[in-house]
Design a protein around this motif. Structure first.
Motif, PDB file in Angstrom:
ATOM      1  N   PRO A 154      21.017  40.875  45.707  1.00  0.00           N
ATOM      2  CA  PRO A 154      21.829  41.647  46.159  1.00  0.00           C
ATOM      3  C   PRO A 154      22.953  41.835  44.968  1.00  0.00           C
ATOM      4  O   PRO A 154      24.262  42.279  45.316  1.00  0.00           O
ATOM      5  CB  PRO A 154      22.994  40.316  47.484  1.00  0.00           C
ATOM      6  CG  PRO A 154      22.365  39.040  46.742  1.00  0.00           C
ATOM      7  CD  PRO A 154      20.324  39.545  46.153  1.00  0.00           C
ATOM      8  N   ALA A 155      22.600  41.428  43.781  1.00  0.00           N
ATOM      9  CA  ALA A 155      23.454  41.618  43.071  1.00  0.00           C
ATOM     10  C   ALA A 155      23.432  43.224  42.279  1.00  0.00           C
ATOM     11  O   ALA A 155      22.429  44.044  42.422  1.00  0.00           O
ATOM     12  CB  ALA A 155      22.448  40.904  41.443  1.00  0.00           C
ATOM     13  N   THR A 156      24.062  42.866  41.232  1.00  0.00           N
ATOM     14  CA  THR A 156      24.975  44.245  40.250  1.00  0.00           C
ATOM     15  C   THR A 156      24.644  44.600  39.377  1.00  0.00           C
ATOM     16  O   THR A 156      24.158  43.373  38.516  1.00  0.00           O
ATOM     17  CB  THR A 156      26.142  43.706  40.220  1.00  0.00           C
ATOM     18  OG1 THR A 156      26.964  44.036  42.343  1.00  0.00           O
ATOM     19  CG2 THR A 156      26.620  45.248  40.048  1.00  0.00           C
ATOM     20  N   ASP A 185      23.209  35.954  38.333  1.00  0.00           N
ATOM     21  CA  ASP A 185      22.674  36.851  38.952  1.00  0.00           C
ATOM     22  C   ASP A 185      22.710  38.580  38.731  1.00  0.00           C
ATOM     23  O   ASP A 185      21.732  39.191  38.714  1.00  0.00           O
ATOM     24  CB  ASP A 185      22.030  36.441  40.433  1.00  0.00           C
ATOM     25  CG  ASP A 185      23.293  37.091  41.211  1.00  0.00           C
ATOM     26  OD1 ASP A 185      24.267  36.744  40.982  1.00  0.00           O
ATOM     27  OD2 ASP A 185      22.692  36.936  42.308  1.00  0.00           O
ATOM     28  N   ASP A 186      24.428  38.328  38.321  1.00  0.00           N
ATOM     29  CA  ASP A 186      23.783  40.159  38.292  1.00  0.00           C
ATOM     30  C   ASP A 186      23.158  40.134  36.825  1.00  0.00           C
ATOM     31  O   ASP A 186      22.886  39.183  35.581  1.00  0.00           O
ATOM     32  CB  ASP A 186      25.375  40.870  37.643  1.00  0.00           C
ATOM     33  CG  ASP A 186      26.477  39.976  39.238  1.00  0.00           C
ATOM     34  OD1 ASP A 186      25.895  40.327  39.959  1.00  0.00           O
ATOM     35  OD2 ASP A 186      27.080  40.891  39.331  1.00  0.00           O
ATOM     36  N   TYR A 217      17.920  46.268  41.436  1.00  0.00           N
ATOM     37  CA  TYR A 217      19.386  45.582  42.139  1.00  0.00           C
ATOM     38  C   TYR A 217      19.780  46.481  43.204  1.00  0.00           C
ATOM     39  O   TYR A 217      19.360  47.704  43.632  1.00  0.00           O
ATOM     40  CB  TYR A 217      20.132  45.617  40.873  1.00  0.00           C
ATOM     41  CG  TYR A 217      19.752  44.836  39.327  1.00  0.00           C
ATOM     42  CD1 TYR A 217      20.591  42.677  40.094  1.00  0.00           C
ATOM     43  CD2 TYR A 217      18.603  44.279  38.432  1.00  0.00           C
ATOM     44  CE1 TYR A 217      20.134  42.205  38.965  1.00  0.00           C
ATOM     45  CE2 TYR A 217      18.601  44.104  37.654  1.00  0.00           C
ATOM     46  CZ  TYR A 217      18.738  42.856  38.282  1.00  0.00           C
ATOM     47  OH  TYR A 217      18.603  41.599  37.328  1.00  0.00           O
ATOM     48  N   HIS A 218      21.122  45.427  44.448  1.00  0.00           N
ATOM     49  CA  HIS A 218      21.087  46.795  45.058  1.00  0.00           C
ATOM     50  C   HIS A 218      22.157  47.559  44.570  1.00  0.00           C
ATOM     51  O   HIS A 218      21.794  48.729  45.365  1.00  0.00           O
ATOM     52  CB  HIS A 218      21.853  45.701  46.076  1.00  0.00           C
ATOM     53  CG  HIS A 218      22.621  45.599  47.232  1.00  0.00           C
ATOM     54  ND1 HIS A 218      21.694  46.246  48.048  1.00  0.00           N
ATOM     55  CD2 HIS A 218      24.157  45.917  47.586  1.00  0.00           C
ATOM     56  CE1 HIS A 218      22.136  46.355  49.197  1.00  0.00           C
ATOM     57  NE2 HIS A 218      24.491  46.736  48.478  1.00  0.00           N
TER      58      HIS A 218
END
Lengths: 130, 135, 102
Positions: free
Chosen positions: C6-8, C32-33, C95-96
């Motif tokens: 779900p990270a960016t 976690d981005d 990444y999401h």
């Protein structure tokens, strides 16, 4: 994956257009698809066919058009951003009673609905701006 | 040219339409056209039934100040359009407490009813969205 | 292709002298981005102004072509991974979403 590209660069001589172009090529090279490339804000200036590029510089518009015709890219230019900056297709030139049109063939003027559609239809929408 | 209108989309696309979007305003009034351009994206996305939220970050909160008189500079007042957002079902607005403190403002000074979040909550807010546009 | 992450991916194209921008980015990051420096953003590879960002996440990348063209390829710290355009695309897939800061 399906990508769309939003370009919001402040001038067409900036590196931003170049970054977006290289990224778009890389997306296609890896077998992903590009749903749309959307030119917004000052980026619309890159879509004029009146641009004269000095001989020792790269013509970014031509590079977009070459890639677009090879990969059948849908390249949309925001109509309201374009018209206010003097980038007109034939229909807009006629509508606003201007003597000529200057939108490069290969780009299409359309509304921001095309950006919303791109966001909806793509797995990733990547913004390149400066 | 691909579809202009969301009607008639495939079931897959309908699924995709559950995406939400955050639009970030980071510039003060009259700086450039980015706030106005971002607002136009908000309206277009809303017309396509994408749930839209707005974040006024850093100098972006200055766009919301009451008592602006844009006409003195022969500029358009973006607040008229901002104040019409509710009609487009765009009613989710955020500001950061530190940005209010920096300019000694309170939410009463702002023309939209914004939710105030802390700096620490910003990252979690961003995490909630599928798409973020930050012009 | 997994979409579970779900990270960016934060794409930064301005140099660290844009201090407020860097403060906003630091606040916008979860651990976690990932960060990718491109264009003038690669100047964050030298100097200490990006330290706050470097502390916030371990996933830091710089676009190799942008670092190389600016004479930074050999001075990039080990904590920052230089990547190609192809790897840039791969990161976007991993990444999401991406968030561009300029």
């Amino acid at each position: 994956m399906i990508f769309s590209i939003l370009i919001y660069a402040s001038s067409n001589s900036s590196q931003t257009e170049q970054s977006a172009l290289r990224f778009t090529r890389a997306v296609l090279q890896q077998g992903h698809s590009i749903h749309r490339v959307f030119f917004y804000g000052e980026s619309v200036n890159a879509c004029s066919n009146l641009i004269v590029t000095p001989r020792d510089e790269t013509n970014i518009t031509e590079q977009w058009l070459t890639l677009a015709s090879a990969a059948k890219l849908d390249m949309v230019v925001c109509i309201s951003a374009a018209v206010r900056r003097g980038i007109l297709d034939g229909a807009e030139a006629k509508r606003h009673n201007k003597s000529s049109a200057n939108l490069s063939e290969g780009f299409q003027l359309s509304g921001l609905g095309q950006l919303a559609d791109a966001i909806i239809m793509s797995d990733r929408t990547i913004t390149f701006g400066n | 040219m691909p579809l202009l209108c969301p009607t008639g989309l495939s079931p897959l696309a309908t699924e995709a339409m559950k995406k939400n979007i955050l639009l970030i305003f980071r510039n003060p009034p009259f700086a450039n056209s980015s706030n106005s351009d971002t607002l136009d994206i908000a309206l277009a996305c809303s017309a396509f039934e994408l749930p839209v939220s707005l974040l006024f970050l850093s100098d972006g909160i200055l766009q919301l100040l009451n008592h602006q008189q844009a006409e003195l500079l022969a500029q358009k007042d973006l607040r008229k359009r901002l104040n019409a957002l509710a009609m487009y079902d765009i009613e989710d607005y955020y500001v950061i407490d530190q940005d209010l403190i920096r300019y000694q403002l309170s939410v009463e000074d702002l023309s939209l009813a914004c939710k105030v979040i802390t700096q620490q909550q910003l990252a979690a807010l961003i995490r909630q969205f599928d798409t973020v546009i930050n012009l | 292709m997994t979409q579970a992450n779900p990270a960016t991916l934060h794409i930064i194209s301005k140099s660290p002298t844009h201090q407020q921008l860097y403060r906003d980015i630091a606040n916008a990051l979860l651990d976690d981005d990932a960060i990718l420096f491109i264009e003038g953003g690669v100047y964050a590879c030298c100097g200490t102004e990006a330290t706050a960002l470097l502390a916030a996440t371990n996933n830091i990348y710089a676009l190799s072509i942008d670092a190389q063209s600016r004479g930074l390829a050999n001075t990039t710290p080990a904590a920052i991974t230089l990547i190609s355009d192809q790897q840039f695309v791969e990161l976007c897939c991993q990444y999401h979403k991406t968030l561009s800061w300029f």
